[in-house]
Enzyme design. Sequence first.
Site, PDB file in Angstrom:
ATOM      1  N   SER C  53       0.865  -1.174   0.000  1.00 20.80           N
ATOM      2  CA  SER C  53       0.000   0.000   0.000  1.00 20.80           C
ATOM      3  C   SER C  53       0.898   1.218   0.000  1.00 20.80           C
ATOM      4  O   SER C  53       2.092   1.092   0.253  1.00 20.80           O
ATOM      5  CB  SER C  53      -0.892  -0.018   1.245  1.00 20.80           C
ATOM      6  OG  SER C  53      -1.813   1.052   1.187  1.00 20.80           O
ATOM      7  N   ARG C 301       0.176  -4.976  -6.232  1.00 24.01           N
ATOM      8  CA  ARG C 301      -1.070  -5.551  -5.742  1.00 24.01           C
ATOM      9  C   ARG C 301      -2.231  -4.854  -6.434  1.00 24.01           C
ATOM     10  O   ARG C 301      -2.206  -3.641  -6.618  1.00 24.01           O
ATOM     11  CB  ARG C 301      -1.179  -5.349  -4.218  1.00 24.01           C
ATOM     12  CG  ARG C 301      -2.414  -5.964  -3.546  1.00 24.01           C
ATOM     13  CD  ARG C 301      -2.324  -7.477  -3.527  1.00 24.01           C
ATOM     14  NE  ARG C 301      -3.362  -8.101  -2.720  1.00 24.01           N
ATOM     15  CZ  ARG C 301      -4.534  -8.528  -3.210  1.00 24.01           C
ATOM     16  NH1 ARG C 301      -4.822  -8.356  -4.486  1.00 24.01           N
ATOM     17  NH2 ARG C 301      -5.419  -9.106  -2.397  1.00 24.01           N
ATOM     18  N   THR C 337      -7.282   2.065   3.826  1.00 23.74           N
ATOM     19  CA  THR C 337      -6.965   1.453   5.111  1.00 23.74           C
ATOM     20  C   THR C 337      -8.026   1.774   6.160  1.00 23.74           C
ATOM     21  O   THR C 337      -8.523   0.877   6.852  1.00 23.74           O
ATOM     22  CB  THR C 337      -5.582   1.900   5.596  1.00 23.74           C
ATOM     23  OG1 THR C 337      -4.627   1.640   4.574  1.00 23.74           O
ATOM     24  CG2 THR C 337      -5.190   1.162   6.860  1.00 23.74           C
ATOM     25  N   CYS C 490       1.385  -8.282 -16.264  1.00 27.79           N
ATOM     26  CA  CYS C 490       1.910  -8.931 -15.065  1.00 27.79           C
ATOM     27  C   CYS C 490       3.161  -8.187 -14.599  1.00 27.79           C
ATOM     28  O   CYS C 490       4.134  -8.092 -15.333  1.00 27.79           O
ATOM     29  CB  CYS C 490       2.257 -10.393 -15.336  1.00 27.79           C
ATOM     30  SG  CYS C 490       3.110 -11.117 -13.921  1.00 27.79           S
ATOM     31  N   CYS C 514       5.412 -15.193  -8.993  1.00 27.44           N
ATOM     32  CA  CYS C 514       4.136 -14.506  -8.744  1.00 27.44           C
ATOM     33  C   CYS C 514       4.149 -13.756  -7.413  1.00 27.44           C
ATOM     34  O   CYS C 514       4.448 -14.327  -6.368  1.00 27.44           O
ATOM     35  CB  CYS C 514       3.012 -15.530  -8.764  1.00 27.44           C
ATOM     36  SG  CYS C 514       1.407 -14.833  -8.395  1.00 27.44           S
ATOM     37  N   CYS C 517      -0.526 -10.460  -6.995  1.00 28.49           N
ATOM     38  CA  CYS C 517      -1.239  -9.187  -7.165  1.00 28.49           C
ATOM     39  C   CYS C 517      -2.641  -9.396  -7.700  1.00 28.49           C
ATOM     40  O   CYS C 517      -3.479  -8.523  -7.594  1.00 28.49           O
ATOM     41  CB  CYS C 517      -0.448  -8.245  -8.069  1.00 28.49           C
ATOM     42  SG  CYS C 517      -0.530  -8.635  -9.824  1.00 28.49           S
ATOM     43  N   CYS C 520      -3.824 -10.912 -13.254  1.00 28.41           N
ATOM     44  CA  CYS C 520      -4.173 -11.836 -14.336  1.00 28.41           C
ATOM     45  C   CYS C 520      -5.574 -12.399 -14.138  1.00 28.41           C
ATOM     46  O   CYS C 520      -6.317 -12.601 -15.086  1.00 28.41           O
ATOM     47  CB  CYS C 520      -3.131 -12.951 -14.450  1.00 28.41           C
ATOM     48  SG  CYS C 520      -2.777 -13.811 -12.917  1.00 28.41           S
TER      49      CYS C 520
END
Lengths: 301, 251, 546
Positions: C53, C301, C337, C490, C514, C517, C520
């Site tokens: 974040s 993310r 948040t 990606c 990977c 996130c 995909c």
Amino acid sequence: MTALVLVEVENGAVRQASRSAVAAASRFGAVDAIVFGDGAQAAAALPGVTRVLSVPGLVNDLAEPAADLLAARAKDYSHILAAASATGKNILPRLAGLLDVQPIPDVVEIKDADTFVRPIYAGNALATVRSSDSIKVLTVRGSNFDPVAAEGGSATVETIEAPASEKSVFVKVELSASDRPELESARVVISGGKGLKDAANFKLLEPIADKLNAAIGASRAAVDSGFAPNEMQVGQTGKIVAPELYIAVGLSGAIQHLAGMKDSRVIVAINTDPEAPIFKVADYGIVGDLFEVLPTLEKAL
Amino acid sequence: MTMKVLVPVKRVVDYNVKVRVAADGSGVETQGVKMSMNPFDEIAVEEAVRLREKGAAKEVVVVTVGAQAAQDVLRTAMAMGADRAILVRTDDTLEPRAVANVLKAIATREEAGLICMGKQAIDDDMNATGQILAAKLGWPQGTFASAVTVADGRIEVAREIDGGTEVVSLTLPAVVTADLRLNEPRYASLPNIMKARKKPLETVEIDSLGVDTASRLTVVSVAEPAERKEGVKVNSAAELVEKLKTEAKVI
Amino acid sequence: MTQIEREEMEFDVVVVGGGPAGLSAAIRLKQLMPDAGVCLIEKGSEIGAHIVSGAVIEPRTLDELLPNWRDLDAPLRTQVTEERMLFLTETRSFAVPYLDRVMPQMANHGNYIVSLGEVCRWLGEQAEALGVEIYPGFSGAELFIENDHVAGVITGDMGIERNGEHGPNFTPGMILRAKQTILTEGARGSLTGHAMKRFGLRKGVEPQTYGLGVKEVWEIPAEKHRPGLVQHSFGWPLDDHTYGGAWLYHFGENLVSFGFVTGLDYANTYLSPFEEMQRTKLHPAFREHFEGGKRLIYGARALSEGGFQSIPRLTFPGGVLAGDSAGFLNVPKIKGTHTAMKSGMIAAEAVAEALEKDRKEAASMTARVQQSWLWSELRDVRNIRPAFAKWGMKLGALYAGIDSMILRGRAPWTLHHPHADNETLRPASVCTKIDYPKPDGKITFDRVSSVFLSSTNHEENQPVHLKLRNESVWQTVNHDVFDSPESRYCPAGVYEQEQTGENAWQLRINAQNCVHCKTCDIKDPTQNIDWCTPEGGGGPNYPVGM
């Protein structure tokens, strides 16, 4: 100041890593050598060695009697060294325990008689440490010290009786003579990548590996493509290697791979793509088709 | 069999974490990075648990020397099967010699019949504590073990040596240090992690042991290794071999 | 399939996911019901390991959840001191004037720049102190369904080999029984997806839309560091039809958080969110911050951007959704948040009531949400994100100003999200290729060296956790029509298209890279990529600072 070096002799010749340890020891003053088993003559021929303590009765490098014997002699020395080999790493820390000193393993640089540089965190950092022990017990990395020549010296030889070992008994040794050395401990590693195109082509690495007594490794891409089994993978997620010589064949040098081999002393890269990242870390590079380069390399060796 | 196996474990920066040298050169940044049990110690725990499962040992006791937070690796070891744990509490960073002094006191108190531990910790890469401890206890050592068998009051240890394997037979009690090929440690499963929360964990203040834990080494500085310089391109295999022989002196 | 024997453990409540929402829910529950058995599982190797974040956070919810947080050594250390919103052209930047009036949501006075991963670790400690049992390294693989209601979760099996067979260390997942299950998995959670499907939670609401945030943390020279500086940008390098922008925060000890969010409703198949992030650093308004600095951490993310219109039904028999699993992010504020935490608290309150009254469904959550500030906050900004999608960045910004300043969020209309993000991509034949600069290795980098800094790892031998549902669709749709968009969107270099012969291509899946996130899973044009939860403990290992 006099230093004592545990010298390993193999097939009548002093191992290169031990010759490097003698070179490192000569930084502190006079050098005595100690040899377990046969081979005192080979050690006596090392330039810079003044005296060889020969223990012919201690044939199998058992740590318990070896450390006892070294401890009994330790008071004569300011530094006791060995190569950072399986033998050195087995015996010297035990000696340090007997002497109640803190050993300093894997020394890559000697700053002064008390101050040493050694890698920590798998070589991701280098720590400079100063020892306050009266006797310094260290193992040194062969690749960081130019070895003394194998011949040219003429040390005296003093034979010592081997102490008995009751608590530890040698049973047997199985040397992988015909097999390849283990990836992690091999002096030379040759690795293939996706550029080899299929599993059958991995065999092209074998004749060169045979000539150099090298282990064979692979990049993750090659493993993922099924060219090589997983245990051959060199890299961040595979095996971390630091051989004297690393030959990268047809692999681009993805950072995962580099993380697993960047501490090799000499890196050779063979790749068709002159922009491949592997060339950024290679000491010697050949830009070319590996299918042409490999056979000529085999002949040249 | 009534043998008690003592397994010393260490809490280290997780092997997946890319360590970073602190800007002031005092060490490696360990604040806020993931910590785990030293991977070689996991192998040692696994081996000890297997010895108990085979009936060669009756109890597996894990011990660590460190801050309160280090008890998480003890819980992990108990989730893998260790029976109970000892935290020797200290906020100082101890050298192998000092750790060996602590472990000697614990091994003596526990009347351990075997000490099984990782060959080295992946933080300081010392590869020394087991050997020092064996020397101080006057016990034989089987370092870099790839296989162990306990029988008739002795332990046979296959050891990884340069270019092969050596087998030694040791009287018990003994110290064995685990190498990578000894076994593949089991997962700490969720049910076992839950059960491990209820296993006994004893905290021992380090001062109560009355052992010498002084440092003999001073860390002068910690630096990042120099980046590799780009090398040269050669035109032929023959030229390469020539350079490897004469310039790099590596073949 | 052989029946696997699974151990069981019973709790009152199981929380899936150790982000701000899940941890707040767990804490609130123990405050309301100190004797309740509350278990929280987290697929990351530790709490915080998968948290990405910005983050500037509003302490409002923290004040409600743990009013004494200032005495508890909470890692909220850098207060916002200086802020600006820049509109970028390729070479210049213009600060939006009167920011606090034009974009009142952007006013950050009293807010803190934090490492959200660090905040979560701290929340985890608070939760454990209250008696919450936290188990990191365990993923929720399936909902445990009994009599058509959710009765807990089944954790992932471990030790399955690449070929799907049980290896020597096979360890079956465990059934965590619970009277109520709180799903707080973040955007596009797997179990959340199962629950939505099974219980029709998305019926009657608009599709969720997403953004992809790609982030780096840098350490910069002390003399350049201005703790408390907040800089956002929109405009270049994206075209007017693509939603997104950059953030740059100075915080902590000489740290800079930099990142770029790209709306995943983008149309140009040649767009690469990773590369947009990289090249933004070269803009004069950003570049100086990085010069002489060192990149420490990288991560990415997806986040929910649908807002109010896309919030699904929040409860189902045996469980509730909260946090970004439900989509409580406030897009114009660029904050999720405080809303995630608030929704977690409300979830806990509703769940506590359901437990007390022995009800299967914590149905009061919906009304509780609607009566809280969370609802009005999201309702007031509901038209802003869709306006950008409808009219482009410049007019969208103008609309946002009018909506906020004049209508004050009370517009009598509601703009819609007409498409899901997988439907917006245009065929390669009508798209313009984007010429991204080559990485210079100092300020800009390639994917592989970036993933390295996420400390990502997956147990080597496990089955590939990313699969094509239909292999041939990749060739006919992804490759032939869209020219392999997954190789660009990606951010971790998982997907590479490989030529295997003349006119023959295949997709290589480097699943080990990977970073979880979920892009995909969101953006694949035919939803042909199946994102299964890999073995627990796998994925990135973001350190504190992220």
